[in-house]
Each structure stands twice: as C-alpha cells, then as structure tokens.
Design a protein around this motif. Structure first.
Motif, PDB file in Angstrom:
ATOM      1  N   VAL A   1       0.839  -1.200   0.000  1.00 55.98           N
ATOM      2  CA  VAL A   1       0.000   0.000   0.000  1.00 55.98           C
ATOM      3  C   VAL A   1       0.873   1.249   0.000  1.00 55.98           C
ATOM      4  O   VAL A   1       0.647   2.194  -0.772  1.00 55.98           O
ATOM      5  N   GLN A   2       1.901   1.255   0.847  1.00 55.87           N
ATOM      6  CA  GLN A   2       2.768   2.432   0.949  1.00 55.87           C
ATOM      7  C   GLN A   2       3.558   2.660  -0.345  1.00 55.87           C
ATOM      8  O   GLN A   2       3.743   3.799  -0.785  1.00 55.87           O
TER       9      GLN A   2
ATOM     10  N   LEU B   1       1.071   4.160  -2.795  1.00 55.77           N
ATOM     11  CA  LEU B   1       0.761   5.556  -2.465  1.00 55.77           C
ATOM     12  C   LEU B   1       1.869   6.500  -2.925  1.00 55.77           C
ATOM     13  O   LEU B   1       1.602   7.622  -3.361  1.00 55.77           O
ATOM     14  N   ARG B   2       3.113   6.040  -2.837  1.00 55.85           N
ATOM     15  CA  ARG B   2       4.226   6.887  -3.288  1.00 55.85           C
ATOM     16  C   ARG B   2       4.252   7.035  -4.805  1.00 55.85           C
ATOM     17  O   ARG B   2       4.775   8.013  -5.330  1.00 55.85           O
TER      18      ARG B   2
ATOM     19  N   LYS C   1      -1.134  12.652  -6.161  1.00 56.01           N
ATOM     20  CA  LYS C   1      -2.069  12.925  -5.070  1.00 56.01           C
ATOM     21  C   LYS C   1      -3.466  13.302  -5.563  1.00 56.01           C
ATOM     22  O   LYS C   1      -4.473  12.915  -4.973  1.00 56.01           O
TER      23      LYS C   1
ATOM     24  N   LEU D   1      -5.168  10.117  -6.542  1.00 54.86           N
ATOM     25  CA  LEU D   1      -5.509   9.343  -5.350  1.00 54.86           C
ATOM     26  C   LEU D   1      -6.787   9.874  -4.703  1.00 54.86           C
ATOM     27  O   LEU D   1      -7.693   9.105  -4.343  1.00 54.86           O
TER      28      LEU D   1
ATOM     29  N   PHE E   1      -6.225   2.994   3.076  1.00 54.18           N
ATOM     30  CA  PHE E   1      -5.266   3.955   2.545  1.00 54.18           C
ATOM     31  C   PHE E   1      -4.882   4.994   3.604  1.00 54.18           C
ATOM     32  O   PHE E   1      -3.705   5.310   3.775  1.00 54.18           O
TER      33      PHE E   1
ATOM     34  N   ASN F   1      -2.367   3.939   6.207  1.00 48.34           N
ATOM     35  CA  ASN F   1      -0.982   3.783   5.763  1.00 48.34           C
ATOM     36  C   ASN F   1      -0.327   5.116   5.410  1.00 48.34           C
ATOM     37  O   ASN F   1       0.747   5.138   4.815  1.00 48.34           O
ATOM     38  N   MET F   2      -1.002   6.223   5.758  1.00 51.05           N
ATOM     39  CA  MET F   2      -0.410   7.557   5.609  1.00 51.05           C
ATOM     40  C   MET F   2      -0.044   8.091   6.989  1.00 51.05           C
ATOM     41  O   MET F   2      -0.548   7.603   8.011  1.00 51.05           O
TER      42      MET F   2
ATOM     43  N   MET G   1      -4.940   3.983 -10.978  1.00 50.16           N
ATOM     44  CA  MET G   1      -4.314   3.385  -9.798  1.00 50.16           C
ATOM     45  C   MET G   1      -4.107   1.887  -9.977  1.00 50.16           C
ATOM     46  O   MET G   1      -3.076   1.338  -9.585  1.00 50.16           O
TER      47      MET G   1
END
Length: 345
Positions: A258-259, A262-263, A267, A270, A285, A288-289, A319
């Motif tokens: 997940v991380q 996300l990177r 944004k 997302l 999500f 994991n931020m 995504m």
C-alpha cells in the motif's frame, strides 16, 4: 489456435509505408504455396525476418499488392487483397520445411522480440530468466550474462540466489574469451530448452486477455458487457470476472505494498479515486499515511465537492494500472480473486 485473440495492424493502403521484409512478405504471400522454391534460396536469418514480417502483416489492400508486384516484375496485374497471419505463415512454411523446424521457427516468432538470441534474452523478464539460469552451471550463467545488456544482467543477478549470483560474478571476472563452438552450443541450448518452452507457456488464455480489456472499461461499459455476456455464456463471464483485477481488490495489498503504491500515485488522482472507494478501502489507505498526510488528503477530498463518476473511474483505473506496473517490476504483490492463490500481473 482456437480461442486465441489476434491483434492485427490496420489495413495497409500505401506501399511506401512497408519495410523491405514486409514487401518481400507481400510478394511471397501473393505468389502462394506453388512458388515455394523462392524460399529455398533464402538463408535461415532471411527466412526468419520475412516470416516475422509476414506473421504480423495484417490486411494489405489490392492496390498496394499490385504496386509492389509491378515493382518486383514488370507487367503483373492486380493480385487481389491478401492477409498475413501466423496461421498463413505456418501453412506456407510447412510446404517446404520439416514440421519440427516450422514449429521451432513459429515458436521463436511468437516468443520475445529480437534478431539474435541475446537480443531476445534482453526482452525476457529478469525473474523468469533467473529461474531458468539458477539451475545451470555458474560458468554458463556467466557467459549468458556477459552477452546481454549490463542493465538487464544486473536485474537477473539480483533475482538469483545470492551465493549463486556471487559465484557467477567471480566467474565473469575471471572469464577468458569464449570459443565460438561453446557459444554456439549455449545458444542452441537456450533456443531448444528455454525459448521454445517460453513461447509455448506465454500463449495467454483468451479469457485472461479479455479480462484485461474489461479492466480498462469504465464502470458502466464493463457492467453492460459482463451482463450481456452472462446471458449468452455464463461460464465465460464468470471466468473473466474471476480474472479481473479491480480497484477494490487493492484492499488485499499488504501494508508495504500500500505504501509503495501511495508513493507512486499522484495525489490528485488518489483523492479522486478514493472519492468512489468503499469505506473499508478508504480507511486502509488513510491508515498507511502519516496523520498529517491523511488529514490533508481528507481536506482535499472535501474541497472537491461533487465529482463526475467518469473522472472517478478514470482515476481508479489509473491506480490499478500503476499497481500492475509495480507488480510486474516485483515491487509489490497483487493477490488474485481466486482465494488464497497469488497472481502476479
């Protein structure tokens, strides 16, 4: 091959757009199986190059065929439209080559792209290549890795067991110039034992290819096609649905995956994708931020107000594609929908 989806080039309507091998393929297709003696005057590399062009030629309009034939020999009239395909190429080659040789050539055409064996190896996924090489002698592996591009060799070494990889590195450091007959033997072994098997096993099931196409539909189109297919062939619809990887399946990612995802995702994309996500996936999500990043994302989503379903679908599709690209590089692992079995896309 039954059930095989074939992607063809658009119809060719201008002879100037064809390469030399493609022009030769047009001429040989137009002459047909009664003039196969022409093939006998070609060497193996020329046969392979023309066969590859022929197999992917697609539809060539009659006026283009005529132009090329007139160019080839004065006075030839219109020959009609022809179609180059794997099946037509295989049938033509069979008329003057042994079945075993034809099978090997066609498998090589269907396999990884590249003119030489080393070019082809450079287009094989490093994990697939490493899984084969780890069962070979370190000296053989050293020769193979010295012949492919350095960036590909580095990825293969990374995918090999560490002790074995270090042994291969030591052999490469001490390696003398390789005799031609040894190199020929290694090439032949790779062609017979690895490339032919790779070509056979890489032929994808039509349901798998269709699932990938359905994955790229927007939500409404996907639903319409799946529903219509269920009415005509429920079994196929269920197989496609099982093979599809959709946005909500991202909930099966482990925290590290997940991380990483996300990177890799912008944004704004997302935020749009999460606007249409289930509460469970959305919270996964957020969890994991960092607390600050999660708060900023929530605020951004609130400030968007109502958004179009089409924009949300596009963001979610983006995504999913990013996730598949990361999985193909081995950076994350995607779990399939078929229970505990894991699938790498």
């Amino acid at each position: 091959m039954a059930g095989r989806l074939v992607t063809r080039k658009p119809s060719v309507d201008d002879a100037k757009r064809l390469t030399g091998p493609e022009r030769a393929a047009v001429i040989l297709l137009a002459l047909g199986e009664e003039h196969t003696r022409l093939w006998e005057s070609l060497d193996e590399e020329e046969i392979k190059e023309i066969s590859q062009a022929m197999a992917s030629l697609g539809n060539v309009q009659a006026n283009v065929v005529e132009d090329i034939l007139v160019e080839f020999v004065s006075g030839v009239g219109g020959a009609g439209s022809i179609m180059g395909s794997f099946e037509q190429t295989q049938r033509l080659l069979t008329s003057f080559m042994s079945p075993d040789k034809v099978d090997g050539l066609m498998e090589e055409i269907r396999g990884p792209a590249g003119r030489t064996m080393w070019d082809k190896l450079g287009n094989v996924n490093e994990v697939v290549l490493a899984n084969y090489l780890k069962n070979e002698y370190p000296q053989t592996v050293a020769v193979v890795l010295s012949k492919v591009k350095p960036e590909h060799a580095s990825r293969v070494l990374t995918a090999l067991p560490e002790d074995f990889a270090l042994e291969c590195v030591q052999r490469m450091l001490r390696m003398e110039p390789v005799q031609r007959e040894i190199l020929d033997k290694i090439e032949q072994t790779l062609r017979n034992e690895f490339m032919s098997n790779l070509a056979r096993t890489s032929k994808r099931d039509s349901h798998e290819m269709m699932a990938e196409i359905f994955n790229n539909f927007d939500r409404q189109t996907e639903s319409r096609f799946v529903t219509a297919l269920e009415e005509r062939n429920r079994e196929s619809a269920e197989r496609i649905r099982a093979l599809m990887f959709v946005f909500e399946d991202l909930s099966r990612l482990d925290p590290g995956g997940v991380q990483t995802l996300l990177r890799a995702v912008e944004k704004d994309q997302l935020g749009l994708a999460m606007k249409g996500a289930s509460d469970t996936l959305r919270e996964m999500f957020f969890s994991n931020m960092s607390e600050r990043a999660a708060k900023i994302m929530r605020d951004d989503m609130d400030s968007m107000g109502p958004v179009r379903l089409k924009d949300v679908d596009n963001a979610q599709t983006t995504m999913v594609q990013v996730a598949k690209d990361l999985a193909a590089k081995g950076e994350i692992m995607l779990a399939g929908q078929g229970g505990d079995d894991e699938l790498i896309y």
